[in-house]
Design an enzyme around this catalytic site. Structure first.
Site, PDB file in Angstrom:
ATOM      1  N   GLY A  11      63.517   4.978  -0.943  1.00 19.87           N
ATOM      2  CA  GLY A  11      62.941   6.322  -0.786  1.00 19.87           C
ATOM      3  C   GLY A  11      63.003   6.779   0.666  1.00 19.87           C
ATOM      4  N   GLY A  14      62.849  10.531   1.630  1.00 18.96           N
ATOM      5  CA  GLY A  14      61.646  11.308   1.324  1.00 18.96           C
ATOM      6  C   GLY A  14      60.762  11.501   2.544  1.00 18.96           C
ATOM      7  N   GLN A  15      59.650  12.203   2.329  1.00 16.91           N
ATOM      8  CA  GLN A  15      58.706  12.460   3.429  1.00 16.91           C
ATOM      9  C   GLN A  15      58.266  11.146   4.098  1.00 16.91           C
ATOM     10  OE1 GLN A  15      54.780  15.006   3.472  1.00 16.91           O
ATOM     11  NE2 GLN A  15      54.245  13.061   2.559  1.00 16.91           N
ATOM     12  N   ASP A  61      70.131   2.003  -6.194  1.00 21.71           N
ATOM     13  CA  ASP A  61      69.058   2.582  -7.011  1.00 21.71           C
ATOM     14  C   ASP A  61      68.136   1.454  -7.453  1.00 21.71           C
ATOM     15  OD1 ASP A  61      67.607   3.700  -9.264  1.00 21.71           O
ATOM     16  OD2 ASP A  61      69.058   5.337  -9.204  1.00 21.71           O
ATOM     17  N   LEU A  83      59.107   2.858  -1.387  1.00 22.78           N
ATOM     18  CA  LEU A  83      58.579   4.229  -1.390  1.00 22.78           C
ATOM     19  C   LEU A  83      59.332   5.105  -2.394  1.00 22.78           C
ATOM     20  CD1 LEU A  83      58.250   4.743   2.484  1.00 22.78           C
ATOM     21  CD2 LEU A  83      56.719   3.560   0.908  1.00 22.78           C
ATOM     22  N   SER A  87      57.626  11.036  -7.987  1.00 20.43           N
ATOM     23  CA  SER A  87      56.294  11.145  -7.384  1.00 20.43           C
ATOM     24  C   SER A  87      55.513  12.396  -7.788  1.00 20.43           C
ATOM     25  CB  SER A  87      56.424  11.101  -5.860  1.00 20.43           C
ATOM     26  OG  SER A  87      57.170  12.216  -5.425  1.00 20.43           O
ATOM     27  N   THR A 128      48.699   4.476  -5.453  1.00 17.13           N
ATOM     28  CA  THR A 128      48.244   5.858  -5.324  1.00 17.13           C
ATOM     29  C   THR A 128      46.799   6.045  -5.783  1.00 17.13           C
ATOM     30  OG1 THR A 128      48.479   8.044  -6.371  1.00 17.13           O
ATOM     31  CG2 THR A 128      49.426   6.200  -7.552  1.00 17.13           C
ATOM     32  N   GLU A 130      45.924   8.313  -7.563  1.00 18.49           N
ATOM     33  CA  GLU A 130      45.985   8.772  -8.958  1.00 18.49           C
ATOM     34  C   GLU A 130      45.573   7.660  -9.923  1.00 18.49           C
ATOM     35  OE1 GLU A 130      47.177  11.776 -10.673  1.00 18.49           O
ATOM     36  OE2 GLU A 130      46.602  12.668  -8.770  1.00 18.49           O
ATOM     37  N   TYR A 152      52.629   9.359 -14.761  1.00 11.37           N
ATOM     38  CA  TYR A 152      52.877   8.915 -13.383  1.00 11.37           C
ATOM     39  C   TYR A 152      51.926   7.779 -13.010  1.00 11.37           C
ATOM     40  CZ  TYR A 152      52.481   8.928  -8.292  1.00 11.37           C
ATOM     41  OH  TYR A 152      52.410   8.540  -6.984  1.00 11.37           O
ATOM     42  N   LYS A 156      52.431   3.737 -12.279  1.00  8.11           N
ATOM     43  CA  LYS A 156      52.044   3.180 -10.974  1.00  8.11           C
ATOM     44  C   LYS A 156      51.040   2.031 -11.133  1.00  8.11           C
ATOM     45  CE  LYS A 156      54.101   5.476  -7.551  1.00  8.11           C
ATOM     46  NZ  LYS A 156      54.725   4.818  -6.382  1.00  8.11           N
ATOM     47  N   HIS A 182      48.959  12.866   0.945  1.00 14.44           N
ATOM     48  CA  HIS A 182      49.376  12.990   2.353  1.00 14.44           C
ATOM     49  C   HIS A 182      50.555  13.945   2.454  1.00 14.44           C
ATOM     50  CE1 HIS A 182      50.922   9.362   0.455  1.00 14.44           C
ATOM     51  NE2 HIS A 182      52.017   9.477   1.186  1.00 14.44           N
ATOM     52  N   ARG A 187      56.980  17.680   3.539  1.00 10.95           N
ATOM     53  CA  ARG A 187      56.527  17.569   2.159  1.00 10.95           C
ATOM     54  C   ARG A 187      57.511  18.273   1.219  1.00 10.95           C
ATOM     55  NH1 ARG A 187      54.122  14.678  -1.637  1.00 10.95           N
ATOM     56  NH2 ARG A 187      51.919  15.142  -1.976  1.00 10.95           N
TER      57      ARG A 187
HETATM   58  N1  GDD Z   1      52.204  20.714  -7.589  1.00  9.42           N
HETATM   59  C1  GDD Z   1      51.355  21.737  -7.852  1.00  9.42           C
HETATM   60  N2  GDD Z   1      51.857  23.006  -7.997  1.00  9.42           N
HETATM   61  N3  GDD Z   1      50.046  21.463  -7.967  1.00  9.42           N
HETATM   62  C2  GDD Z   1      49.207  22.499  -8.193  1.00  9.42           C
HETATM   63  C3  GDD Z   1      49.653  23.820  -8.327  1.00  9.42           C
HETATM   64  C4  GDD Z   1      51.041  24.082  -8.232  1.00  9.42           C
HETATM   65  O1  GDD Z   1      51.504  25.218  -8.350  1.00  9.42           O
HETATM   66  N4  GDD Z   1      48.572  24.614  -8.528  1.00  9.42           N
HETATM   67  C5  GDD Z   1      47.502  23.824  -8.515  1.00  9.42           C
HETATM   68  N5  GDD Z   1      47.873  22.533  -8.328  1.00  9.42           N
HETATM   69  C6  GDD Z   1      46.961  21.375  -8.291  1.00  9.42           C
HETATM   70  C7  GDD Z   1      47.408  20.208  -9.165  1.00  9.42           C
HETATM   71  O2  GDD Z   1      47.091  20.441 -10.536  1.00  9.42           O
HETATM   72  C8  GDD Z   1      46.600  19.087  -8.527  1.00  9.42           C
HETATM   73  O3  GDD Z   1      45.294  19.089  -9.050  1.00  9.42           O
HETATM   74  C9  GDD Z   1      46.551  19.463  -7.057  1.00  9.42           C
HETATM   75  O4  GDD Z   1      46.949  20.836  -6.977  1.00  9.42           O
HETATM   76  C10 GDD Z   1      47.493  18.639  -6.168  1.00  9.42           C
HETATM   77  O5  GDD Z   1      48.766  18.636  -6.762  1.00  9.42           O
HETATM   78  P1  GDD Z   1      50.052  18.013  -6.020  1.00  9.42           P
HETATM   79  O6  GDD Z   1      50.228  18.635  -4.695  1.00  9.42           O
HETATM   80  O7  GDD Z   1      51.189  18.088  -6.975  1.00  9.42           O
HETATM   81  O8  GDD Z   1      49.630  16.500  -5.716  1.00  9.42           O
HETATM   82  P2  GDD Z   1      48.943  15.407  -6.675  1.00  9.42           P
HETATM   83  O9  GDD Z   1      47.529  15.228  -6.206  1.00  9.42           O
HETATM   84  O10 GDD Z   1      49.165  15.695  -8.094  1.00  9.42           O
HETATM   85  O11 GDD Z   1      49.788  14.096  -6.332  1.00  9.42           O
HETATM   86  C11 GDD Z   1      50.152  13.759  -4.994  1.00  9.42           C
HETATM   87  O12 GDD Z   1      49.227  12.841  -4.439  1.00  9.42           O
HETATM   88  C12 GDD Z   1      49.172  11.562  -5.076  1.00  9.42           C
HETATM   89  C13 GDD Z   1      48.121  10.716  -4.334  1.00  9.42           C
HETATM   90  O13 GDD Z   1      46.855  11.105  -4.769  1.00  9.42           O
HETATM   91  C14 GDD Z   1      51.562  13.177  -5.045  1.00  9.42           C
HETATM   92  O14 GDD Z   1      52.049  12.990  -3.743  1.00  9.42           O
HETATM   93  C15 GDD Z   1      51.566  11.823  -5.749  1.00  9.42           C
HETATM   94  O15 GDD Z   1      52.870  11.243  -5.683  1.00  9.42           O
HETATM   95  C16 GDD Z   1      50.542  10.905  -5.060  1.00  9.42           C
HETATM   96  O16 GDD Z   1      50.508   9.665  -5.688  1.00  9.42           O
END
Ligand code: GDD
Length: 340
Positions: A11, A14-15, A61, A83, A87, A128, A130, A152, A156, A182, A187
């Site tokens: 990875g 990636g970021q 891969d 990494l 994701s 994570t 999550e 996801y 994990k 993060h 990003r």
């Molecule tokens: N992506 C996205 N797009 N999320 C949205 C949107 C949108 O338009 N609108 C609201 N959200 C909300 C999602 O439903 C979620 O509750 C929150 O914003 C954050 O979404 P993401 O930025 O997609 O991140 P994530 O929290 O689901 O996951 C990230 O963090 C994890 C660690 O806690 C990712 O980086 C994962 O890979 C990582 O494991």
């Protein structure tokens, strides 16, 4: 002092992979970056590293066990940082099998290759927050029960448990970093923070070129978002990759939570990005679109990183609002460059 070690990063484009590559190169490592074959350019985050003598990209891969076996037995790196992942949590509901293959079988391939051919190699797995799902525990630590609620997170969890197994059953120096959200200017574009900062930068650019404020639907398209009520613990990716490195330098392998210990809603992020950076009200531009809702979401995440602080001496250094400012600024500068 320069360290003469080798590391394999999956990875790497990636970021996190790009920041970790920078960190390890600065520390004197020879860095091998695994890169998936693609007909389009995926190296934009590491362009500045490609010609460095200690940096080598290798096509491969993690889902291909033969490839990973050959790579690890050939290089026998001191450290492997896994990494590579599918994701995006939302996407995992639509592509559960791919998510499982990459996120669960990928690390299994790496751990098996280490066990069989390079048992002294230290291993870092990107776990994570999550994993916690919707928990009642207010601040989540390494001992908080895990109740993953997305394809996801379930994939994990498999990898997280593998780390434990290979550490205890086979004595592999394997660590899992349970990282909370993060972000950074690097990003990916479909994560919520980047969607927001890119949009605010577009508004700033519009205001530079026109008099007054843009009107949604007339001058600029709306910003379509899903659930903005969820809360996350956001840190800067640079702080996180430093924590990954610290885990593998400690004298015994373990799992660590990394996060800021502060939680903010997506709405709060919107407020700061729009009002702080552009003097605008996000409500004038955002449209809630059910398309971006997930079948299940996590309402609130907040890290308890006291173990990482106590044992590794790790702490986040970049403040939430500074991180948002620098993301907006970076997106804005990219637009300025496109003007000519
Ligand atoms: N992506 C996205 N797009 N999320 C949205 C949107 C949108 O338009 N609108 C609201 N959200 C909300 C999602 O439903 C979620 O509750 C929150 O914003 C954050 O979404 P993401 O930025 O997609 O991140 P994530 O929290 O689901 O996951 C990230 O963090 C994890 C660690 O806690 C990712 O980086 C994962 O890979 C990582 O494991």
């Amino acid at each position: 002092m320069k360290i003469n070690k080798t590391a394999l990063i999956t990875g790497t484009t990636g970021q996190d992979g790009s920041y970790l590559s920078e960190l390890l190169l600065e520390k004197g490592y020879k860095v091998y970056g695994l890169i998936r074959r693609s007909s389009v350019n995926t190296t934009e985050r590491i362009t500045h590293l490609i010609n460095k003598s200690n940096f080598e990209l290798i096509e491969g891969d993690i889902t291909d066990s033969a490839c990973i076996y050959e790579l690890i037995s050939g290089i026998k790196p001191n450290e492997v940082y896994n990494l590579a992942a599918m994701s995006h949590v939302g996407t995992s509901f639509k592509q559960p099998v791919v998510s499982c293959t990459v996120n669960a079988i990928g690390p299994l391939n790496i751990l098996e290759a280490i066990r069989q051919t390079s048992p002294k190699t230290k291993f870092y797995q990107a776990s994570t927050s999550e994993l916690f799902g919707n928990t009642d525990v207010v601040s989540q630590s390494e001992i908080t029960p895990m109740k993953p609620n997305s394809p996801y997170a379930i994939s994990k969890l498999y990898a997280h448990q593998l780390v434990n197994l290979y550490r205890n059953a086979y004595n592999v120096f394997a660590c899992a970093g349970i990282l909370f959200n993060h972000e950074s200017p690097r990003r990916g574009e479909n994560f919520v923070t980047k969607k927001i900062t890119k949009y605010v930068a577009m508004l700033l650019n519009w205001m530079d070129l026109n008099d007054g404020f843009p009107t949604k639907g007339v001058d600029v398209p709306p910003l379509f978002l899903g659930n903005i009520g969820t809360k996350r613990d956001w840190s800067h990716a640079k702080d996180m990759v430093y924590g990954m490195w610290l885990m593998l330098q400690y004298n015994k392998p373990d799992d660590y939570v990394l996060g800021s210990g502060k939680t903010h809603s997506v709405e709060n992020f919107l407020d700061i990005a729009f009002a702080g950076s552009a003097g605008l009200d996000y409500k004038d531009y955002v449209v809630i679109d059910k398309k971006f809702y997930r079948p299940m979401d996590i309402n609130l995440l907040c890290a308890d990183s006291s173990k990482a602080k106590r044992v590794l001496g790790w702490k986040p250094t970049i403040h939430f609002t500074d991180m948002i400012d620098c993301m907006v600024q970076d997106d804005y500068e990219k637009l300025i460059k496109c003007r000519d």
